[in-house]
Motif scaffolding. Structure first.
Motif, mmCIF file in Angstrom:
data_model
loop_
_atom_site.group_PDB
_atom_site.id
_atom_site.type_symbol
_atom_site.label_atom_id
_atom_site.label_comp_id
_atom_site.label_asym_id
_atom_site.label_seq_id
_atom_site.Cartn_x
_atom_site.Cartn_y
_atom_site.Cartn_z
ATOM 1 N N ALA A 9 2.235 8.827 -13.928
ATOM 2 C CA ALA A 9 3.547 8.486 -13.970
ATOM 3 C C ALA A 9 4.257 9.774 -13.401
ATOM 4 C CB ALA A 9 4.120 8.504 -15.416
ATOM 5 N N GLY A 10 3.675 10.977 -13.664
ATOM 6 C CA GLY A 10 4.396 12.387 -13.006
ATOM 7 C C GLY A 10 4.155 12.459 -11.449
ATOM 8 N N LYS A 11 3.487 11.580 -10.877
ATOM 9 C CA LYS A 11 3.326 11.611 -9.359
ATOM 10 C C LYS A 11 4.199 10.911 -8.781
ATOM 11 C CE LYS A 11 -1.387 13.457 -10.197
ATOM 12 N NZ LYS A 11 -2.885 13.417 -9.723
ATOM 13 N N VAL A 12 5.074 10.076 -9.457
ATOM 14 C CA VAL A 12 5.565 8.918 -8.433
ATOM 15 C C VAL A 12 6.790 9.265 -7.718
ATOM 16 C CG1 VAL A 12 5.086 6.997 -9.984
ATOM 17 C CG2 VAL A 12 7.252 8.245 -10.244
ATOM 18 N N ASP A 13 7.232 10.423 -7.667
ATOM 19 C CA ASP A 13 8.189 11.166 -6.803
ATOM 20 C C ASP A 13 7.764 11.348 -5.632
ATOM 21 O OD1 ASP A 13 10.093 10.773 -8.762
ATOM 22 O OD2 ASP A 13 9.981 12.802 -9.537
ATOM 23 N N TRP A 44 0.674 -1.084 -0.080
ATOM 24 C CA TRP A 44 0.058 -0.118 0.010
ATOM 25 C C TRP A 44 1.056 1.263 0.063
ATOM 26 C CZ3 TRP A 44 -5.105 -0.327 -0.852
ATOM 27 C CH2 TRP A 44 -5.680 -1.513 -0.317
ATOM 28 N N PHE A 45 0.655 2.226 -0.788
ATOM 29 C CA PHE A 45 1.100 3.573 -0.500
ATOM 30 C C PHE A 45 -0.065 4.527 -1.395
ATOM 31 C CE2 PHE A 45 1.847 1.596 -4.842
ATOM 32 C CZ PHE A 45 1.684 2.689 -5.875
ATOM 33 N N ARG A 46 0.469 5.821 -1.404
ATOM 34 C CA ARG A 46 -0.390 6.691 -1.846
ATOM 35 C C ARG A 46 0.232 7.771 -2.660
ATOM 36 N NH1 ARG A 46 -2.261 10.301 3.377
ATOM 37 N NH2 ARG A 46 -2.764 8.407 4.165
ATOM 38 N N LEU A 47 -0.468 8.376 -3.525
ATOM 39 C CA LEU A 47 -0.120 9.526 -4.676
ATOM 40 C C LEU A 47 -1.241 10.599 -4.531
ATOM 41 C CD1 LEU A 47 1.099 7.400 -7.696
ATOM 42 C CD2 LEU A 47 2.493 8.193 -5.924
ATOM 43 N N PRO A 48 -0.517 11.652 -4.816
ATOM 44 C CA PRO A 48 -1.571 12.908 -4.864
ATOM 45 C C PRO A 48 -2.672 12.783 -5.908
ATOM 46 C CG PRO A 48 0.893 13.559 -4.940
ATOM 47 C CD PRO A 48 0.682 11.978 -5.394
ATOM 48 N N ARG A 49 -3.849 13.240 -5.613
ATOM 49 C CA ARG A 49 -5.033 13.336 -6.441
ATOM 50 C C ARG A 49 -5.688 14.583 -6.582
ATOM 51 N NH1 ARG A 49 -10.815 12.082 -5.270
ATOM 52 N NH2 ARG A 49 -11.810 11.514 -7.201
ATOM 53 N N GLU A 50 -5.959 15.142 -7.863
ATOM 54 C CA GLU A 50 -6.590 16.306 -7.947
ATOM 55 C C GLU A 50 -8.016 16.264 -7.823
ATOM 56 O OE1 GLU A 50 -4.539 19.073 -8.307
ATOM 57 O OE2 GLU A 50 -2.871 17.742 -8.541
ATOM 58 N N ALA A 51 -8.724 17.313 -7.483
ATOM 59 C CA ALA A 51 -10.318 17.107 -7.228
ATOM 60 C C ALA A 51 -10.898 16.690 -8.471
ATOM 61 C CB ALA A 51 -10.907 18.519 -6.926
ATOM 62 N N GLY A 52 -11.906 15.506 -8.381
ATOM 63 C CA GLY A 52 -12.742 15.177 -9.719
ATOM 64 C C GLY A 52 -11.706 13.886 -10.449
ATOM 65 N N GLU A 53 -10.429 13.896 -10.148
ATOM 66 C CA GLU A 53 -9.839 12.925 -10.994
ATOM 67 C C GLU A 53 -10.075 11.453 -10.676
ATOM 68 O OE1 GLU A 53 -4.874 12.135 -11.820
ATOM 69 O OE2 GLU A 53 -5.633 13.233 -10.161
ATOM 70 N N TYR A 59 -6.084 12.387 -2.262
ATOM 71 C CA TYR A 59 -4.972 11.283 -2.739
ATOM 72 C C TYR A 59 -5.655 10.028 -3.317
ATOM 73 C CZ TYR A 59 -5.723 9.130 1.816
ATOM 74 O OH TYR A 59 -6.013 8.301 2.963
ATOM 75 N N PHE A 60 -4.689 9.272 -3.953
ATOM 76 C CA PHE A 60 -5.080 7.842 -4.336
ATOM 77 C C PHE A 60 -4.543 6.872 -3.342
ATOM 78 C CE2 PHE A 60 -5.435 9.903 -8.524
ATOM 79 C CZ PHE A 60 -6.646 9.468 -9.042
ATOM 80 N N GLN A 61 -5.256 6.130 -2.817
ATOM 81 C CA GLN A 61 -4.774 5.023 -1.887
ATOM 82 C C GLN A 61 -4.453 3.845 -2.716
ATOM 83 O OE1 GLN A 61 -6.535 4.144 1.598
ATOM 84 N NE2 GLN A 61 -6.298 1.938 1.516
ATOM 85 N N ILE A 62 -3.201 3.302 -2.983
ATOM 86 C CA ILE A 62 -2.837 2.371 -4.012
ATOM 87 C C ILE A 62 -2.496 0.984 -3.526
ATOM 88 C CG2 ILE A 62 -1.713 1.950 -6.420
ATOM 89 C CD1 ILE A 62 -1.509 5.032 -6.729
ATOM 90 N N ALA A 63 -3.177 -0.136 -4.026
ATOM 91 C CA ALA A 63 -2.726 -1.487 -3.748
ATOM 92 C C ALA A 63 -1.871 -1.906 -4.896
ATOM 93 C CB ALA A 63 -3.824 -2.204 -3.531
ATOM 94 N N TYR A 64 -0.660 -2.171 -4.664
ATOM 95 C CA TYR A 64 0.117 -2.746 -5.856
ATOM 96 C C TYR A 64 0.281 -4.307 -5.188
ATOM 97 C CZ TYR A 64 4.207 -4.127 -8.579
ATOM 98 O OH TYR A 64 5.048 -4.942 -9.507
#
Length: 404
Positions: free
Chosen positions: A254-258, A188-197, A219-224
């Motif tokens: 891809a632009g948010k993985v940093d 589990w990790f998270r990446l930023p999310r814009e409103a409505g994305e 943000y996106f909560q992501i399960a890999y």
């Protein structure tokens, strides 16, 4: 010296807090022990399903819950081409046709506040169950340790293990689950999310990689998902390699993985799927993950645990008020909740085998063609997985004495 309560609940997760609240409203003295100082932990299950939302309404907590920060999931889709919606909660004829995404600590704080309004409800944080107390062939309470090292004992007519897949209560009672093979673990990790994305829950499958995006407020909560036993390799490869894996499986982000600064930001979940053949001994009962650990597929573990708690309160409140719960009465909880548990676990095992494993082994990308054909031919079929995920086969409702 020993303390005394009627029902001792080990674990302040959703099952433990719902059970404690319901029993207290039944006039049963209940003490909930939670080993942590608060409920603030990342990547716990944060899904609140339609049946649980209806339960909150029945308990008089719906309006307060609605004020919590949350996002709503109305569909579950698989990527294309073409993209495929496999579950549409909007087709359900229920008061809340969606899954609410709410930080679990907010839900638990709400339940704790409601419980503390009941004179028979007692919540003790920083208090961990360490072993069971036995007396005349039955469990008669627990021993505990607090964060400051204090040790104590609480006697109880019934101990209920709501302390998760590594349950100390289950272990102390000598109850051993049957383990089912699971081909995956989750990171589990998270990446930023814009409103409505990307407002829908969206699995992503590309080049032997599998991830699930869960949209939260900001943000996106992501399960890999990757093969079981893969954690050491991922951490040895390092954060740059992991970012590249994320770029591959979720190219749109891809632009948010940093935002993944180190592998410390990536939390490993050892996925288990198991079931206790027997949920009780004299004086002790296990429910929720302590009785049946679920795969994260479908996010149904919390819903099942809450339903277990409601059934337990309804079936055992009167025996607890009477002063003694028999093994026969404890066995009724398992009989009530077994079929919904077995059906969900069977579906999860099929999903592991037919959908996830072929993707992570590089044998297929996207959903099975047979599933695509079925859903395209019968759009109404999306109601079936929506019902199984969102409501369940045997939804439990608050007893009249617990309603407000």
């Amino acid at each position: 010296m020993s303390e005394r309560t009627t029902c001792l609940v080990a674990g302040g997760g959703p099952a433990g807090m719902v059970l404690g609240l319901l029993l207290a409203r039944a006039g049963v003295e209940v003490t909930v022990l939670e080993k942590h100082a608060d409920f603030l932990r990342d990547f716990r299950g944060d899904t609140v399903h339609p049946s649980t939302l209806q339960l909150l309404d029945e308990l008089g907590l719906g309006e307060r819950f609605a004020k919590l920060p949350q996002s709503r999931l109305e569909t579950v889709s698989l990527p294309g081409p073409p993209a495929l919606t496999i579950a549409d909660f909007r087709q359900l004829k229920v008061p809340h046709p969606y899954v609410a995404m709410v930080p679990q600590w907010d839900l638990l704080d709400l339940l704790a506040e409601a419980g503390q309004a009941e004179p028979d409800f007692h919540l003790r944080m920083n208090t961990e169950v360490t072993e069971l107390v036995r007396e005349r062939g039955r469990v008669a309470g627990v021993r505990y340790t607090t964060a400051d090292g204090h040790r104590g004992e609480i006697r109880a007519d019934l101990v209920v293990g709501c302390d998760g897949r590594w349950s100390a209560v289950r272990r102390g009672a000598g109850l051993r689950p049957r383990e089912f093979p699971v081909p995956i673990d989750t990171w589990w990790f998270r990446l930023p999310r814009e409103a409505g994305e990307n407002p829908a829950l969206m699995p992503e499958m590309h080049h032997g990689q599998f991830a699930v995006l869960i949209p939260r407020e900001d943000y996106f909560q992501i399960a890999y998902l990757a093969p079981k036993g893969f954690d050491a390799r991922l951490r040895a490869e390092g954060v740059d390699a992991f970012r590249e894996r994320v770029r591959t499986v979720v190219p749109a982000l891809a632009g948010k993985v940093d935002a993944i600064e180190s592998m410390d930001d990536v939390k490993h979940l050892d996925v288990r799927l198991n079931l206790l053949p027997r949920w009780h001994r004299e004086g002790v009962l296990c429910i929720g993950d302590a009785a049946h650990a679920m795969s994260p597929i479908g996010g149904v573990g919390i819903n099942l645990a809450v339903q277990d708690a409601v059934a337990t309160a309804r079936l055992l409140a009167e025996p607890l008020r009477r002063g003694r719960v028999t093994g026969r009465e404890l066995a009724r909880v398992r009989r009530r909740r077994l079929v919904p548990t077995l059906v969900v676990q069977a579906i999860q095992r099929v999903m592991h085998r037919a959908v996830i494993r072929p993707v992570i082994e590089g044998r297929r990308e996207g959903a099975p063609k047979s599933l695509v054909r079925l859903m395209n031919a019968l759009p109404a079929a999306r109601r079936v997985p929506a019902y199984v995920i969102g409501v369940g086969l045997l939804p439990e409702h608050a007893p009249n004495w617990a309603r407000r």
